[in-house]
Design an enzyme around this catalytic site. Structure first.
Site: not given
Length: 1239
Positions: A776, A779, A782
């Site tokens: 993933k 983004h 995080h």
């Protein structure tokens, strides 16, 4: 010219000449006598050395260096006393005049004896009143002056006859050369003054000058000698050493010419004697130069280093200040401690500089066969041009071989193998002198008396000694082979080095070379080795890839405790100034024979006190005694607090300074610099406000008016508020900050397990942060954990802790089964290779949407009463579950697919982390927890009655221990372990492996209950000690994004948008924009700074809404605002072009303006700010401080003009701005930012 007398008849009349010539002969007899005495000492010492070496071969002699008879014992005592008497020296510590420091006592004694001889000859049978009184003294001083001329030139020679006889080198005699010249200036002045005074009495000055033209040459010779003496003083000599040498040679020649014309024929032998000494020196040096640099039959096979004229040399820049020169194909022998002169026409056409010779050691892209190396530290002039040349060549990928010429070796070092103990002390590149000594001693095995060597290497910046530290690794094993106890102490008092992560007082071999005994199920031996090398911090083996995520499958492995054992325990690392006296005392007292102490500098001021300590100690205060939490060596506020405690101890009569120290705090804004809480200081004595007021008034009244650091205190309620005196504050804190530089704000002592015993090592901490789910994209959500964890790791590292940065990846679970199903359905190999993360993410979003729709359909049918058993058995959820079961069963195909996703994810994450200035020591993950460990934990929980069964699943109920905690599922009914089980197993495994003293989980606030459950379970398992070491660092959420719905804002997209905005602002100033080397990289740095500061400027526990407009702001409390403040300081430094040496010599007493004082008041707080941020785990504390400092800089910018002011004022103001720049840079780097120098 037939007569050369001032009064007629030669150098005086006949009676004068006889006596004077006799005294001249006596002068040289005395010189010869002293040379003979030193020669005799040399012979005796040589004989003594031979006896030691012969006794060394006799195994029955325990201490061969101990005197073997009464005569040698008396000789050893005599030489030891003489040696000790020669060391004391009175130092002048005043900046700007320290060059006036007199010589050591030994040299002073030599000078006094020399002056006694000269004075005796000047006055012997010369001072009595008669008609020739003035002429007699004038002639006598003329003879004494000209008699010293040959000695002056003998002592100046590099090929020194005197040095050859007595066994010393020209650089050890050169100091006497200067003092002989100064003595000659005195005698020549007396000579001329007596004649001039005699002529003036008779009004014959003009007549004598016209009658005797040689008088003018006498005045000329005196003027030349005066200039030679003045220009040889250190301040003038250092202005341009190359110019000094050239003019000094010309001066020496002109002086001989003027003296030759001035003196009569019978005295000219002194000039010829001097010319002979000069010619002998030049001929010897020329022959030596030709022999060393001209080879008629060069050996071309020596690494392509052989050439007919000169030598080939390779340059290698090491760090920002060191240049290593490898001179190839040398054919002369040299001894440790000798030096040579290097001429490199391509860098300095008319410059030859002396450098200590060292053994050649391998550097990248450098050949060393039959070579020597010279290590040069960058200062100014030649050394600066040399380093710049090497740096540019390396940056361009060039491997130019320069032609150099060498002259030497010079120097007469003693034998090093005749002592039982050798103590080698050096600072920075001074190790190029001491390290060859260490190497030479270890290489002479057969006749070596040395049993122990203590080696101290200290520096401010670690990069200055990294080159030597690498060589010490080789010498450790060699010392064992030579049966020598080698103890190496390395002190890096400021910057970092290859030992930056080494433990205080622990052995070097533990740093980056520890081994791991990890092994994994189903892993081949070679793969396990690669995993071990990566996870243990050890450099990969030459044959192993450097990126194990690309090569080693990260399947779940069983981890065992790694070993930090080392084959050596005699190398110690420190980050504080060493106590040189204590360092020497230990081995000297332990040795049974004779000890040699060798330093690379005549004055080794390593234990110099900090500026505030010096002020305090003048008042008799012993700063840190009895104050266990006081660190005056690194925190100026601690100096103030400790000093104030000592003063108040006398004022108040309180016997325990610790009680006063603990009652001192920082007051509210604008209420002083320090405040004493009177009730806290007298907690056990008084209670009422009336009594407090009485003590307040008494202490305020009795505080000394003339205290050097504090003004008279001010009563403020129950507090005494104290204000720093501006002068001492500015004059202390500015040089302190500039001297500490990158280390200002750090306190490595805080990380020691035992401050009084550094050999116990550092405390260990694990910081687990970031921890994204693989496959993933990174983004904005995080970002909080990542930059907060990076900050905490930095701040604990600055406090001296041994920090392990750990990324605990979400790399295991059913969702990866779902992702595999999606890839098998919709995956595209080309898209995966081109953009793996985004492709996998798109697949995840797509399959998750399909599964959600499918689940809704199943629920709808169930509600209608339909049988959905077959549909559920073939549902996406069931397919994902079955695939994950294959992973847990170690199915090769499933593991390979999962490993591929994991490796690609880590690769991409690393690019993002590099961009954010984040690094990790270990990429761990849920997959690293073995099923065996979890089964063992599950069984222990069951045996202790902590878990219970419910419908085939196992869970823990907290009602009896923590009623507010909800129950937690440990295992599903299908046997699958859940997060809590993995976390318990992982935590216990980490403690076994790292033996940490503290562990921080940097995880968002929604996980608070999970960690409370985790710690409670561990306590019930009997691991209260481990729980006490663990802490959950909670933080608020970034609102406005969701992973599952696909509405996430990717960090790369955010940074691109913010960088575009920053770039728009940059372009507006076209002049500055053109000065930026890489505008895109600068805009990216500004974007990252903006994101970081937006995230860290508020309390970490609070949520905030993701808002692009807020992030792209350029003004106010933003990242670009801090960057701009730093850029302005850098620009000011460039425009004014003042060197570090010039700023260090600034007269800071000129800084009386309030703006300069306010900056100093802010700077002094920085170490306290760092401590507070670490204790509270709050980057907000640092951010708020940096904005305050930036505001002080902005206010001072307008009022404290630098450019165009008087030079001394300019230096002082630039020094305070530079100190502010250093602290601003340190703070930004602590936060994880990359400070810009242009924008």
């Amino acid at each position: 010219m037939d007569h050369h007398s001032h009064g007629g008849g030669g150098f005086g009349d006949t009676s004068f000449s006889v006596v004077n010539m006799d005294l001249a002969r006596r002068f040289w007899y005395i010189i010869a006598g002293f040379v003979g005495a030193f020669l005799l000492c040399r012979v005796v010492n040589t004989y003594k050395s031979q006896i030691r070496l012969r006794r060394r071969t006799a195994n029955s002699v325990e201490f061969p260096t101990k005197p073997s008879n009464r005569v040698l014992e008396l000789w050893a005592t005599f030489t030891a006393v003489a040696r000790e008497a020669s060391y004391p020296q009175l130092h002048i510590p005043i900046r700007g005049v320290s060059w006036l420091t007199p010589p050591p006592m030994g040299r002073v004694i030599v000078l006094v004896v020399y002056w006694i001889v000269v004075i005796y000859m000047m006055t012997h049978e010369a001072i009595y009143k008669d008609a020739f009184h003035w002429e007699r003294i004038g002639f006598r001083n003329a003879w004494i002056t000209v008699t010293q001329v040959p000695l002056l030139y003998l002592l100046a020679s590099k090929c020194n006859v005197v040095g050859f006889i007595i066994g010393t080198s020209h650089e050890r005699l050169n100091w006497l050369h200067r003092w002989v010249a100064r003595t000659m200036l005195v005698t020549a002045t007396l000579h001329g003054w007596h004649f001039y005074a005699d002529w003036a009495r008779s009004e014959l000055v003009e007549y004598q000058i016209k009658l005797q033209p040689m008088v003018k040459y006498g005045f000329g010779a005196w003027g030349i000698l005066l200039w030679a003496c003045i220009s040889s003083f250190a301040p003038l000599r250092r202005l341009s050493y190359e110019f000094f040498v050239l003019q000094h040679l010309l001066t020496a020649a002109l002086f001989l010419w003027a003296v030759y014309i001035h003196i009569p024929v019978e005295a000219r032998y002194n000039v010829w004697f001097a010319i002979a000494a000069l010619c002998f020196d030049r001929v010897c040096r020329t022959v030596l130069l030709v022999w060393q640099n001209v080879k008629f039959l060069p050996d071309k096979a020596r690494c392509n280093g052989g050439q007919r004229i000169g030598h080939q040399a390779q340059l290698r820049a090491v760090g920002d200040s060191i240049t290593v020169i490898t001179v190839k194909d040398v054919h002369f022998k040299w001894r440790a401690g000798q030096h040579l002169y290097l001429w490199m026409p391509r860098v300095g056409i008319a410059e030859a500089h002396p450098y200590t010779i060292a053994c050649a050691h391998q550097l990248p892209e450098t050949c060393i066969c039959n070579s020597i190396q010279l290590v040069v530290r960058k200062h100014g002039g030649f050394s600066k041009r040399l380093h710049n040349f090497a740096t540019k060549a390396q940056a361009a990928g060039k491997r130019d071989r320069l032609t150099v010429f060498v002259s030497g070796p010079y120097g007469a070092p003693p034998r090093w193998d005749i002592y039982e103990t050798i103590i080698l002390i050096s600072a920075s590149t001074g190790a190029s002198f001491t390290l060859p000594i260490l190497e030479s001693v270890q290489q002479t095995k057969s006749t070596n008396c040395v049993k122990r060597i203590d080696f101290l290497l200290t520096t401010k910046q670690g990069e200055e000694i990294d080159f030597y530290v690498a060589r010490l690794h080789e010498l450790i094993e060699q010392a064992k082979d030579a049966d020598i106890e080698l103890n190496v102490h390395i002190a890096v008092t400021q910057g970092s080095s290859t030992f930056a992560n080494a433990q205080e007082g622990t052995k070097i071999r533990e740093v980056g070379i520890s081994s791991s005994s990890s092994s994994g199920t189903n892993l081949p031996a070679t793969t396990r080795k690669q995993v071990q090398e990566k996870t243990s911090g050890r450099p990969p083996s030459p044959n192993s890839p450097t990126d194990i995520e690309q090569t080693a499958p990260a399947v779940p492995v069983e981890r065992r405790r790694s070993s930090n054992a080392s084959t050596d325990s005699h190398v110690f690392y420190s980050s504080v100034r060493p106590d040189v006296e204590a360092f020497i005392r230990g081995p000297v007292e332990a040795t049974g024979g004779e000890t040699s102490v060798v330093t690379a500098r005549s004055y080794f001021a390593l234990s110099r006190k900090t500026p505030l300590e010096e002020i305090a100690q003048k008042q008799g205060a012993s700063i840190a005694d009895d104050l266990p939490n006081c660190y005056p060596e690194s925190n100026p506020y601690d100096v103030y607090r400790a000093y104030l405690s000592r003063v108040l101890q006398k004022v108040t009569g309180i016997s325990q300074p610790q009680k006063i120290y603990n009652a001192i705090s920082q007051p509210r804004k604008n209420r002083g610099d320090l405040a004493l809480s009177v009730p806290a200081a007298l907690l056990e004595v008084i209670a009422s406000q009336k009594e407090v007021s009485k003590y307040l008034r008494r202490w305020e009244e009795h505080f000394p008016e003339d205290d050097p650091l504090f003004k008279k205190p001010v009563i403020d309620g129950r507090f005494l508020n104290f204000y720093f005196k501006p002068g001492p504050l500015v004059q202390s804190i500015v040089p302190w900050v500039r001297e500490k530089d990158i280390e200002f704000g750090s306190n490595k002592m805080l990380g020691l397990k035992d401050r009084k015993n550094p050999s116990q090592g550092k405390k260990k901490i694990i910081v687990e942060f970031s921890s994204p789910n693989i496959a993933k994209p990174f983004h904005a959500g995080h970002l909080r954990s990542t930059i907060l964890g990076g900050f905490l790791a930095n701040v604990y590292e600055s406090a001296g802790w041994d920090v392990t940065r750990m990324n605990y990846l979400g790399d295991w679970g059913k969702q990866y089964g779902l992702l595999a199903v999606a890839f098998n359905r919709y995956g595209d190999e080309n898209a995966l290779k081109e953009d793996p993360i985004n492709h996998l993410f798109q697949l995840y979003v797509r399959i998750n949407a399909e599964m959600t729709a499918e689940n809704e359909e199943l629920e709808s049918r169930k509600a209608k009463g339909e049988d959905v058993t077959k549909l559920e058995a073939n549902s996406l959820d069931e397919q994902a579950r079955k695939y994950f079961r294959k992973m847990t069963d170690r199915d090769a195909e499933a593991i390979d697919q999962w490993q591929r996703f994991r490796t690609l994810s880590i690769e991409r994450y690393r690019q993002t982390y590099d961009r954010l200035n984040i690094r990790f020591d270990q990429y761990s993950g849920e997959s690293q927890v073995s099923e065996e460990d979890m089964s063992a934990i599950d069984k222990e929980l069951e045996n202790r009655g902590i878990t219970r069964d419910e419908d085939g699943a196992r869970l823990i109920d907290f009602e009896s221990h923590s009623p507010r905690l909800p129950r937690v599922l440990v295992r599903k009914k299908d046997g699958t372990a859940l997060y809590i089980t993995r976390d318990i197993s992982e935590l216990l495994a980490r403690h076994r492996e790292y033996q940490f003293d503290k562990m921080l989980y940097v995880v968002a606030r929604p996980q608070e209950i999970h960690f409370k459950q985790l710690f409670t379970i561990l306590e019930r398992l009997g691991h209260q000690d481990i729980c006490a070491k663990c802490e959950h660092i909670s933080f608020g959420m970034v609102r406005g994004m969701s992973t599952r719905k696909g509405t996430v804002k990717f960090l790369d997209d955010i940074l691109r948008d913010v960088a575009d905005k920053m770039h728009e602002v940059m372009v507006r100033n076209k002049t500055k924009y053109q000065e930026i080397a890489d505008p895109a990289a600068t805009a990216d740095t500004l974007a990252i700074s903006s994101l970081m500061i937006r995230d860290m400027r508020a309390d970490r526990i609070k949520d905030y809404q993701f808002n692009m407009d807020d992030i792209t702001r350029y003004e106010g409390e933003t990242g670009p605002h801090l960057q701009y403040a730093h850029v302005r300081m850098c620009s000011m430094r460039r425009q004014n072009d003042l060197s570090n040496e010039q700023l260090a010599s600034a007269d800071l007493s000129l800084l009386t303006e309030p703006h300069a004082v306010n900056i100093a008041r802010t700077l002094v707080e920085w170490p306290d700010v760092v401590n507070k941020a670490r204790e509270k785990h709050q980057p907000q504390v640092v951010v708020q401080y940096l904005f305050r400092l930036a505001d002080e800089i902005g206010s001072a910018w307008v009022k404290l003009k630098v450019e165009g002011t008087e030079h001394e004022v300019m230096k002082a103001r630039m020094a305070v701005f530079d100190a502010a720049r250093i602290v601003l840079r340190n703070g930004m780097q602590l936060l994880g930012m990359n400070p810009l120098e242009r924008m």
